[in-house]
Design an enzyme around this catalytic site. Structure first.
Site, PDB file in Angstrom:
ATOM      1  N   TYR A 141       4.708  29.402  50.867  1.00  0.00           N
ATOM      2  CA  TYR A 141       5.666  30.337  50.252  1.00  0.00           C
ATOM      3  C   TYR A 141       5.794  30.059  48.754  1.00  0.00           C
ATOM      4  CZ  TYR A 141       9.956  33.101  49.665  1.00  0.00           C
ATOM      5  OH  TYR A 141      10.883  34.027  49.250  1.00  0.00           O
ATOM      6  N   LYS A 191       4.875  32.453  45.509  1.00  0.00           N
ATOM      7  CA  LYS A 191       5.851  32.920  44.512  1.00  0.00           C
ATOM      8  C   LYS A 191       5.520  32.400  43.099  1.00  0.00           C
ATOM      9  CE  LYS A 191       8.338  35.445  47.316  1.00  0.00           C
ATOM     10  NZ  LYS A 191       8.308  36.916  47.237  1.00  0.00           N
ATOM     11  N   ASN A 209       8.270  44.180  46.581  1.00  0.00           N
ATOM     12  CA  ASN A 209       9.335  43.362  47.182  1.00  0.00           C
ATOM     13  C   ASN A 209       8.987  42.843  48.571  1.00  0.00           C
ATOM     14  OD1 ASN A 209      12.340  42.610  47.568  1.00  0.00           O
ATOM     15  ND2 ASN A 209      11.933  44.034  49.256  1.00  0.00           N
TER      16      ASN A 209
HETATM   17  P1  NAD Z   1      13.387  40.897  54.952  1.00  0.00           P
HETATM   18  O1  NAD Z   1      12.621  40.140  55.974  1.00  0.00           O
HETATM   19  O2  NAD Z   1      14.753  41.372  55.290  1.00  0.00           O
HETATM   20  O3  NAD Z   1      12.532  42.136  54.435  1.00  0.00           O
HETATM   21  C1  NAD Z   1      11.161  42.021  54.209  1.00  0.00           C
HETATM   22  C2  NAD Z   1      10.537  43.384  54.065  1.00  0.00           C
HETATM   23  O4  NAD Z   1       9.137  43.208  53.833  1.00  0.00           O
HETATM   24  C3  NAD Z   1      10.674  44.257  55.310  1.00  0.00           C
HETATM   25  O5  NAD Z   1      11.015  45.566  54.890  1.00  0.00           O
HETATM   26  C4  NAD Z   1       9.275  44.241  55.929  1.00  0.00           C
HETATM   27  O6  NAD Z   1       8.969  45.465  56.584  1.00  0.00           O
HETATM   28  C5  NAD Z   1       8.407  44.084  54.673  1.00  0.00           C
HETATM   29  N1  NAD Z   1       7.082  43.528  54.977  1.00  0.00           N
HETATM   30  C6  NAD Z   1       6.760  42.341  55.553  1.00  0.00           C
HETATM   31  N2  NAD Z   1       5.426  42.232  55.678  1.00  0.00           N
HETATM   32  C7  NAD Z   1       4.884  43.362  55.155  1.00  0.00           C
HETATM   33  C8  NAD Z   1       3.562  43.849  54.977  1.00  0.00           C
HETATM   34  N3  NAD Z   1       2.471  43.160  55.373  1.00  0.00           N
HETATM   35  N4  NAD Z   1       3.401  45.061  54.395  1.00  0.00           N
HETATM   36  C9  NAD Z   1       4.450  45.777  53.991  1.00  0.00           C
HETATM   37  N5  NAD Z   1       5.715  45.389  54.134  1.00  0.00           N
HETATM   38  C10 NAD Z   1       5.926  44.192  54.705  1.00  0.00           C
HETATM   39  O7  NAD Z   1      13.410  39.934  53.678  1.00  0.00           O
HETATM   40  P2  NAD Z   1      14.262  39.903  52.325  1.00  0.00           P
HETATM   41  O8  NAD Z   1      15.088  38.692  52.372  1.00  0.00           O
HETATM   42  O9  NAD Z   1      14.882  41.223  52.042  1.00  0.00           O
HETATM   43  O10 NAD Z   1      13.064  39.601  51.301  1.00  0.00           O
HETATM   44  C11 NAD Z   1      12.581  40.539  50.385  1.00  0.00           C
HETATM   45  C12 NAD Z   1      11.840  39.785  49.293  1.00  0.00           C
HETATM   46  O11 NAD Z   1      12.748  38.879  48.664  1.00  0.00           O
HETATM   47  C13 NAD Z   1      10.673  38.931  49.785  1.00  0.00           C
HETATM   48  O12 NAD Z   1       9.609  39.020  48.858  1.00  0.00           O
HETATM   49  C14 NAD Z   1      11.235  37.525  49.783  1.00  0.00           C
HETATM   50  O13 NAD Z   1      10.249  36.541  49.619  1.00  0.00           O
HETATM   51  C15 NAD Z   1      12.173  37.600  48.594  1.00  0.00           C
HETATM   52  N6  NAD Z   1      13.240  36.589  48.588  1.00  0.00           N
HETATM   53  C16 NAD Z   1      14.187  36.561  49.555  1.00  0.00           C
HETATM   54  C17 NAD Z   1      15.186  35.594  49.515  1.00  0.00           C
HETATM   55  C18 NAD Z   1      16.272  35.513  50.539  1.00  0.00           C
HETATM   56  O14 NAD Z   1      17.045  34.522  50.511  1.00  0.00           O
HETATM   57  N7  NAD Z   1      16.420  36.466  51.446  1.00  0.00           N
HETATM   58  C19 NAD Z   1      15.190  34.665  48.473  1.00  0.00           C
HETATM   59  C20 NAD Z   1      14.209  34.719  47.500  1.00  0.00           C
HETATM   60  C21 NAD Z   1      13.233  35.703  47.563  1.00  0.00           C
END
Ligand code: NAD
Length: 249
Positions: free
Chosen positions: A156, A160, A91
């Protein structure tokens, strides 16, 4: 308790969607390795989860998913503590929007390294354990951008789309060992990532093309992960499950 006795690794589990997944897995009886990019953030998340679920078994870990040595250390730590890995949630991820002409080599490869190479490294490491167990569920966090692409989101989106390819290919390759591989593709979710990268104008435009007319709370994503991790999904593999409020871009 759909995940009773199961052991899960959640990367990016210290906040946002990953934290909501960790909470839901714990509620369903799983033992969870909560991984953050820094140990301190993972420990903070673990303390918060322990306060709500005092009996939960949680292992906080600091992991850089883009680094194979760090990923191996994560896997070894979980095996040392629990001796098996039933669920891997890839994730962890980052985002950034930039026109392609302004994107540096590092902008592009840095995104790919965390969002795509990261899930590859974690899957490679954990798949060996799951193959020996002859069972496992791997769930990747993709995005609606992995279906539609996105303006100023070349890196990005490429990452994905790659995650979807990794998901479908690993499902084909690992099914023979009883390992299921699926992805969840969220729409817009109210996390720090969105707060840091989405402007008010972008948010208004997103809501306008989302039939449910709003962004999701991270908790609204967690059910899809619980389902895919559980035996309820025993015949589901290679699926990209959209949880996006019906958005069409
Ligand atoms: P967030 O920024 O709140 O959390 C991201 C997490 O990834 C954090 O815990 C951070 O510590 C970890 N992280 C970042 N770089 C890292 C690395 N090099 N090694 C290990 N951990 C790392 O983001 P989120 O919104 O909770 O996103 C989580 C996932 O969901 C991501 O893959 C993101 O692309 C995907 N996503 C999010 C959304 C959205 O609208 N928030 C939409 C589609 C997909």
């Amino acid at each position: 308790m759909k995940l009773k006795g199961k052991t899960a690794i959640i990367t990016g589990g210290s906040r946002g969607i990953g934290y909501a997944i960790a909470e839901a897995f714990i509620r369903e009886g799983a033992q969870v390795a909560v991984c953050g990019s820094r140990l301190t953030s993972a420990e903070k998340a673990s303390e918060k989860l322990h306060a709500a679920y005092p009996d939960a078994e949680i292992l906080p870990l600091g992991v850089n998913v883009a680094d194979s040595i760090s990923v191996k250390a994560m896997t070894d730590a979980v095996m040392k503590k629990w001796g098996r890995i039933d669920i891997l949630v890839n994730n962890a991820g980052i985002t950034a929007a930039k026109p392609i002409t302004e994107m540096s080599d590092e902008d592009f490869t840095g995104m790919l390294n965390i969002n795509l190479v990261g899930p590859f490294l974690c899957t490679r490491e954990v798949a060996s354990v799951m193959i020996a167990q002859k069972s496992g569920s791997i769930i990747n966090t993709s995005s609606m951008v992995g279906t539609y692409g996105g303006k100023n989101q070349t890196a990005y989106a490429a990452s994905k789309f790659g995650v979807n390819g990794l998901t479908k290919s690993c499902a084909k390759e690992l099914g023979q060992f009883g390992i299921r591989v699926n992805a969840v593709a969220p729409g817009v979710v109210g996390t720090d990532m969105v707060a840091e990268s989405v402007t008010d104008a972008m948010m208004a435009a997103m809501k306008a093309i989302t039939p449910l007319g709003r962004m999701a709370d991270p908790k609204e994503l967690a059910g899809a992960y619980v389902y895919l991790a559980s035996d309820d999904a025993s015949f589901t593999t290679g699926a990209i499950v959209s949880v996006d409020g019906g958005i069409v871009m």
